[in-house]
Design a protein around this motif. Structure first.
Motif, mmCIF file in Angstrom:
data_model
loop_
_atom_site.group_PDB
_atom_site.id
_atom_site.type_symbol
_atom_site.label_atom_id
_atom_site.label_comp_id
_atom_site.label_asym_id
_atom_site.label_seq_id
_atom_site.Cartn_x
_atom_site.Cartn_y
_atom_site.Cartn_z
ATOM 1 N N THR A 51 0.831 -1.209 0.000
ATOM 2 C CA THR A 51 0.000 0.000 0.000
ATOM 3 C C THR A 51 0.862 1.255 0.000
ATOM 4 O OG1 THR A 51 -1.808 -1.115 1.146
ATOM 5 C CG2 THR A 51 -1.730 1.303 1.318
ATOM 6 N N MET A 52 1.837 1.294 0.890
ATOM 7 C CA MET A 52 2.682 2.482 0.975
ATOM 8 C C MET A 52 3.531 2.632 -0.277
ATOM 9 S SD MET A 52 1.581 3.860 3.664
ATOM 10 C CE MET A 52 2.737 5.184 3.928
ATOM 11 N N GLY A 53 3.991 1.525 -0.817
ATOM 12 C CA GLY A 53 4.765 1.588 -2.057
ATOM 13 C C GLY A 53 3.960 2.208 -3.186
ATOM 14 N N ASP A 54 2.713 1.786 -3.299
ATOM 15 C CA ASP A 54 1.838 2.359 -4.323
ATOM 16 C C ASP A 54 1.674 3.868 -4.126
ATOM 17 O OD1 ASP A 54 1.486 -0.110 -5.529
ATOM 18 O OD2 ASP A 54 -0.542 -0.423 -4.710
ATOM 19 N N LEU A 55 1.447 4.269 -2.883
ATOM 20 C CA LEU A 55 1.255 5.693 -2.602
ATOM 21 C C LEU A 55 2.510 6.507 -2.907
ATOM 22 C CD1 LEU A 55 -0.860 5.476 0.668
ATOM 23 C CD2 LEU A 55 -1.624 6.300 -1.577
ATOM 24 N N TYR A 56 3.672 5.969 -2.579
ATOM 25 C CA TYR A 56 4.904 6.703 -2.862
ATOM 26 C C TYR A 56 5.225 6.730 -4.349
ATOM 27 C CZ TYR A 56 5.801 7.545 1.992
ATOM 28 O OH TYR A 56 5.691 7.993 3.275
ATOM 29 N N ARG A 57 4.923 5.645 -5.045
ATOM 30 C CA ARG A 57 5.130 5.658 -6.499
ATOM 31 C C ARG A 57 4.244 6.724 -7.143
ATOM 32 N NH1 ARG A 57 6.133 0.332 -5.451
ATOM 33 N NH2 ARG A 57 3.953 -0.305 -5.540
ATOM 34 N N GLN A 58 3.020 6.823 -6.662
ATOM 35 C CA GLN A 58 2.101 7.864 -7.144
ATOM 36 C C GLN A 58 2.687 9.246 -6.878
ATOM 37 O OE1 GLN A 58 -1.578 7.671 -5.010
ATOM 38 N NE2 GLN A 58 -2.757 7.087 -6.813
ATOM 39 N N ARG A 59 3.187 9.413 -5.690
ATOM 40 C CA ARG A 59 3.745 10.706 -5.283
ATOM 41 C C ARG A 59 4.921 11.093 -6.174
ATOM 42 N NH1 ARG A 59 3.107 13.971 -1.062
ATOM 43 N NH2 ARG A 59 4.878 15.116 -0.229
ATOM 44 N N VAL A 60 5.804 10.138 -6.415
ATOM 45 C CA VAL A 60 6.967 10.408 -7.256
ATOM 46 C C VAL A 60 6.527 10.729 -8.679
ATOM 47 C CG1 VAL A 60 9.012 9.346 -8.300
ATOM 48 C CG2 VAL A 60 8.581 9.080 -5.854
ATOM 49 N N ALA A 61 5.572 9.971 -9.195
ATOM 50 C CA ALA A 61 5.107 10.179 -10.571
ATOM 51 C C ALA A 61 4.458 11.548 -10.755
ATOM 52 C CB ALA A 61 4.118 9.076 -10.961
ATOM 53 N N GLN A 62 3.858 12.078 -9.709
ATOM 54 C CA GLN A 62 3.126 13.340 -9.817
ATOM 55 C C GLN A 62 3.889 14.544 -9.265
ATOM 56 O OE1 GLN A 62 -0.474 12.455 -7.689
ATOM 57 N NE2 GLN A 62 -1.202 11.024 -9.238
ATOM 58 N N ARG A 63 5.071 14.340 -8.761
ATOM 59 C CA ARG A 63 5.752 15.416 -8.039
ATOM 60 C C ARG A 63 5.994 16.669 -8.861
ATOM 61 N NH1 ARG A 63 11.328 12.346 -7.562
ATOM 62 N NH2 ARG A 63 12.052 12.731 -9.656
ATOM 63 N N ASP A 64 6.198 16.537 -10.151
ATOM 64 C CA ASP A 64 6.477 17.715 -10.972
ATOM 65 C C ASP A 64 5.227 18.504 -11.333
ATOM 66 O OD1 ASP A 64 9.190 17.147 -10.917
ATOM 67 O OD2 ASP A 64 9.105 15.964 -12.774
ATOM 68 N N THR A 65 4.052 17.921 -11.153
ATOM 69 C CA THR A 65 2.810 18.609 -11.537
ATOM 70 C C THR A 65 1.931 18.936 -10.333
ATOM 71 O OG1 THR A 65 1.704 16.483 -11.910
ATOM 72 C CG2 THR A 65 2.795 17.512 -13.815
ATOM 73 N N MET A 66 2.341 18.542 -9.143
ATOM 74 C CA MET A 66 1.514 18.785 -7.952
ATOM 75 C C MET A 66 1.568 20.241 -7.519
ATOM 76 S SD MET A 66 1.786 15.712 -5.188
ATOM 77 C CE MET A 66 3.551 15.606 -5.114
ATOM 78 N N THR A 67 0.429 20.735 -7.119
ATOM 79 C CA THR A 67 0.389 22.043 -6.468
ATOM 80 C C THR A 67 0.710 21.824 -4.993
ATOM 81 O OG1 THR A 67 -1.934 21.863 -5.831
ATOM 82 C CG2 THR A 67 -1.466 22.788 -8.037
ATOM 83 N N ALA A 68 0.897 22.884 -4.281
ATOM 84 C CA ALA A 68 1.146 22.771 -2.838
ATOM 85 C C ALA A 68 -0.042 22.090 -2.154
ATOM 86 C CB ALA A 68 1.391 24.148 -2.231
#
Length: 168
Positions: A78-95
């Motif tokens: 579960t945490m791996g999935d969430l962190y992979r999501q986070r890494v994949a979206q880091r350049d487009t995420m707003t604060a």
């Protein structure tokens, strides 16, 4: 109280394993998350094997042990999935996106910790007094050793390397 301390130590230990292995994935390109996930899963399997041996799990305790180990695996996934999501979206995420995603990670960590405690409690109850001493010493040592690493990564919680999971 002792059960709570053991569970807390378990949580810190798993958190550290994930934290240590997730930081490199977060620091590199999203493609690097697959090897990091494999490393994370291998580390959790290693910890499961170490604990099984250290606690001298008996054949009668295998059912409770398997449930506990399965929760460790599920939490890691579960945490791996969430962190992979986070890494994949880091350049487009707003604060705001960043804060919401961190909230989701924190919530998943809390829920995973609860599941881990719920699975550990019957296992701990099934342990002999000598096994409980082994568990107490093992988790106490792991919490102290890994707690520092987890704390270090928690300080960077808003970054993609945010860290927490559940690990005994």
């Amino acid at each position: 109280m002792k059960k709570t301390l053991v569970a807390l130590a378990a949580t810190l230990a798993v958190s550290a394993a994930f934290a240590q292995s997730s930081a490199p994935a977060a620091a590199s390109a999203p493609a690097a998350s697959a090897p990091a996930a494999t490393h994370r899963e291998a580390r959790v399997e290693e910890r499961i094997t170490e604990l099984h041996s250290a606690l001298k799990i008996t054949p009668q305790q295998e059912d409770q042990w398997s449930k506990f180990a399965d929760v460790m695996r599920e939490n890691t996934h579960t945490m791996g999935d969430l962190y992979r999501q986070r890494v994949a979206q880091r350049d487009t995420m707003t604060a705001l996106d960043d804060m919401k995603q961190y909230e989701q990670i924190t919530q998943a960590n809390a829920e995973g910790t609860k599941r881990l405690v719920d699975a550990f409690e019957p296992l701990y109850a099934s342990l002999s007094p000598d096994q409980k001493k082994l568990a107490d010493a093992n988790f106490r040592g792991s919490g102290r050793e890994h707690g520092r690493g987890a704390g270090h990564h928690h300080a960077h919680a808003a970054a993609p390397a945010a860290a927490s999971v559940t690990k005994p």
